[in-house]
Scaffold this motif. Sequence first.
Motif, PDB file in Angstrom:
ATOM      1  N   ILE A 144       0.955  -1.233  -0.069  1.00  0.00           N
ATOM      2  CA  ILE A 144      -0.139  -0.078   0.138  1.00  0.00           C
ATOM      3  C   ILE A 144       0.814   1.150  -0.241  1.00  0.00           C
ATOM      4  O   ILE A 144       1.903   1.361   0.759  1.00  0.00           O
ATOM      5  CB  ILE A 144      -0.928  -0.093   1.461  1.00  0.00           C
ATOM      6  N   VAL A 146      -7.820   1.942   0.836  1.00  0.00           N
ATOM      7  CA  VAL A 146      -6.702   2.843   0.004  1.00  0.00           C
ATOM      8  C   VAL A 146      -6.775   2.933  -1.470  1.00  0.00           C
ATOM      9  O   VAL A 146      -7.207   4.598  -2.087  1.00  0.00           O
ATOM     10  CB  VAL A 146      -5.601   2.504   0.529  1.00  0.00           C
ATOM     11  N   ALA A 147      -7.076   2.428  -2.183  1.00  0.00           N
ATOM     12  CA  ALA A 147      -7.428   2.747  -3.608  1.00  0.00           C
ATOM     13  C   ALA A 147      -8.942   3.316  -4.187  1.00  0.00           C
ATOM     14  O   ALA A 147      -8.915   4.194  -4.381  1.00  0.00           O
ATOM     15  CB  ALA A 147      -7.949   1.277  -4.109  1.00  0.00           C
ATOM     16  N   HIS A 181     -13.218   3.129  -6.963  1.00  0.00           N
ATOM     17  CA  HIS A 181     -11.573   3.422  -7.378  1.00  0.00           C
ATOM     18  C   HIS A 181     -10.870   4.039  -8.679  1.00  0.00           C
ATOM     19  O   HIS A 181      -9.774   3.519  -8.447  1.00  0.00           O
ATOM     20  CB  HIS A 181     -11.545   1.667  -7.137  1.00  0.00           C
ATOM     21  N   GLU A 196      -4.076   0.778  -5.386  1.00  0.00           N
ATOM     22  CA  GLU A 196      -3.612   1.316  -3.322  1.00  0.00           C
ATOM     23  C   GLU A 196      -2.676   1.863  -3.282  1.00  0.00           C
ATOM     24  O   GLU A 196      -1.901   1.953  -2.043  1.00  0.00           O
ATOM     25  CB  GLU A 196      -4.529  -0.156  -2.468  1.00  0.00           C
TER      26      GLU A 196
END
Length: 970
Positions: free
Chosen positions: A30, A795-796, A824, A872
Amino acid sequence: MVLNVPRPKSNHQQMLGEKIQISSFRERHIGPSPNDIQQMLEVLGYTTVDKLIDQAVPQAIRLSRPLELPEAQSEYAALTKLKEIASKNQVFRSFIGMGYYDCITPPVIARNILENPGWYTAYTPYQPEIAQGRLEALLNFQTMIIDLTGLEIANASLLDEATAAAEAMSMSYGVCKNKANTYFVSRECHPQTIDVLKTRAKPLGIDIIVGDHQTFDFSQAIFGAVLQYPASDGTIYDYRAFVEKAHAEGALVTVAADPLSLTLLTPPGEFGADIAVGSTQRFGIPLGYGGPHAAYFATKEEYKRQVPGRIVGVSKDAQGKPALRLALQTREQHIRREKATSNICTAQVLLAVMASMYAVYHGSTGLKRIAENIHQMTVILAEGFKRLGYSIASEHFFDTLGVDLGKRSLDKLLQACEARKINIRIFNATTVGISLDETTTEKDLIDLLEIFALGDELPFTLEELSSPPASPASPALLFPRTTSYLTHPVFNRYHSETELLRYLHKLETKDLSLTTSMIPLGSCTMKLNATSEMVPVTWAEFRKIHPFAPLSQTRGYQILFQQLEEWLAEITGFAGISLQPNAGSQGEYTGLLVIRQYHKSRSEAHRNVCLIPTSAHGTNPASAVMCGMKVVAVACDSEGNVDLDDLKAKAQKHSKELAALMVTYPSTHGVFEEQIQEICAVVHAHGGQVYMDGANMNAQVGLCRPGDIGADVCHLNLHKTFCIPHGGGGPGMGPIGVASHLVPFLPGHAVVQMGGEQNIGAIAAAPWGSASILVISWMYIAMMGADGLTEATKVAILNANYIAKRLEPYYPVLYKGKNGLVAHECILDLRSLKKSASIEIDDVAKRLMDYGFHAPTVSWPVAGTIMVEPTESESKEELDRFCDAMIAIRQEIAEIESGKMDAENNVLKNAPHTAESLIVGEWNHPYSREQAAYPAPWTREHKFWPSVGRIDSAYGDRNFVCSCLPMDAY
């Protein structure tokens, strides 16, 4: 399974508000650091990622529990565990053949291509100015195939030999004018090819005749035929008479040919074949338990617009220099949709590059020497079998012998093979096959002969068998080649390792890959392909296994498959997984075939209407048509969502014939549609099944599951969500997950027993598709664990929303979800720029190259837009660099809008700027060389230079060339 026990919080998890096991790999995969995450959240106006996700993803579909997956392992622990699994595979010497051979991958190619992220992390060469290295390697591949087959054009590779043969059948069906619907398949073809042909023919209403080409009388009209050369049992046939008769009936003839044999045998094009297909696996590509391998497809120039897949063509750039790009039907699925001739939108680029470089390294002389050596050893072995009292199936062979055992015991023979760790092919209780290859040694010959001596001492030596010396011109080589091949300089100047190393490096430096910068392509998910995930691909325990080796020797692979299927089933919410589809397009096709077979099992074979939103990827309608379905388009509303009223009306209208809906989730427009469950319910209410395109699965993992949402089938792009690299446009994998009622219809296979009694048949040549690269996804899931995978998804989504927020003041975000957020990926609307500044979408794409970036997805799914997906894996620093580049470009456009910069002669219209264009000749532009070449501070630190200027694709299509030009042209 994950235990519900408290765990200490890492820095990442504190931002996410979760209890997550510390995983060193997760924090390497990440990109954003905890501080980065906090800063991005502040820009977006949220305090935690969880609060952002709660607003972005509809609560109704959220997964209420963590994924039940094994605890995350460190890179070292996961590699150790996988090594333990790999050790359960037994690497036997394989003499099975059937189109698969052990071979030698030259170390210079293995290290500098297969194991080199500069090659395997590149994207499909849709932006050719920054992909000239790969395109040149693929042009070499096409030239190699054209030369070896004796045909006029070749594509840049297909998925495997069996699917290439199926594509040849489909093309023949489309271009043949005799209106027949029957296809002749020689019984001498490889069984896996026959199996795939039967699967592909059924939904198209094509009748297959499997028969003897020597006795087929053409009393039944056929539109085409396929022949194996040499035959599956090794026999070399003279097919000229058959070809003449087929042509007299107006049929097209396809020859499935081993390319190495064509260095010694008359090429198909010289005895009248219309199409040639095959596999280049033995050109330095590891067995890998079935793949990935690059198939080839060659035909006559008159069929150039019907060729499936991609063709690399020669054109010129803005300065008049030769330049390469994908030609003709590059993305015909997006243009023609349900009228497309094929749903293939990918190739096996990385493997085709390796195969081409194998030919470059060895040249015609080297390839011929390898083929002659194999053939000579086969002649010696045949003589030895005869002296032992065995009879050989044919006196005309290249590398494969069919051996009649007579009254000898097959069991006793196999026991002797087992004792020496040797695999041979079993035709039946009295006949076996032996196929030799590049790795075969004199010791192998002795071992084989001693096995067949059944305990007796050999009454001869190899020297006696080869005296007088066996010759490639012996009667065994019926139909020898007389024409030259691989005469182009590229195949004759890089035979030393020094020269090849420099050539490979030169090509690599012409390509932008993830080693250079982010590749922010919407719907393509160009994330980290971690080294620890890639390393096991080349382990001998995975690399050197024949796809038809006995299951007792592949227990490691079976454990890998079982675990990966269980993990993917848990991630998707489905009851069953098939790993056989070896591309996303094949996953689509497989999923629809399963639905078709399900309806048939319920006496509802008449259900043939497939509803597809207008926003769908072009392979969706192409796949539906290949499955014999009728495509009905469903409108999308102004927000980019499926128009629910139109869906209801179409479902009602076609209620009795409704087979399926194909839907992408999150939508192709980059949002989580709130009505997805209702959409699925509408289709189910009318007796249809829901097929979910898994291209955007990277926004779902750990947050929601297709099976819970209401999908019945979903394919997974392992080369997107699950870290298999794109490899420049391939390899890929597209396994499918299905609900419990569809499990009985999952693919089977003619060679390796799998699937239930109602299976749809084989859709790929190998039982588990491109098995060797499944280790990549296994490693990714094992190292990330449930919490890591979920964090990656979050996180994406965070990264995409951060980009959308930063760029929205400059480029409107076309579609957003209910709460003003995207999924995303996001679509930026550039359509107004054409009116305000005469700037086209391509101008922005090419100018991004000057800033060191690959363009996002252009003009899809909406013309005049770009679709951005950061994944991500990209850090905030990289996201900001990309945003800064896009903002700077918008300022350059503003100068055109204000009249400060000329509307035709400006940095965008002239982009990309090559080093040569800056220093050679006069500078006739109203902007400086510095502005052209170094538009941002980071370009001064590290500059990626496009090797050619903007390419004139139209010129290349008008002057079609798909093989190597003379070297002085470069």
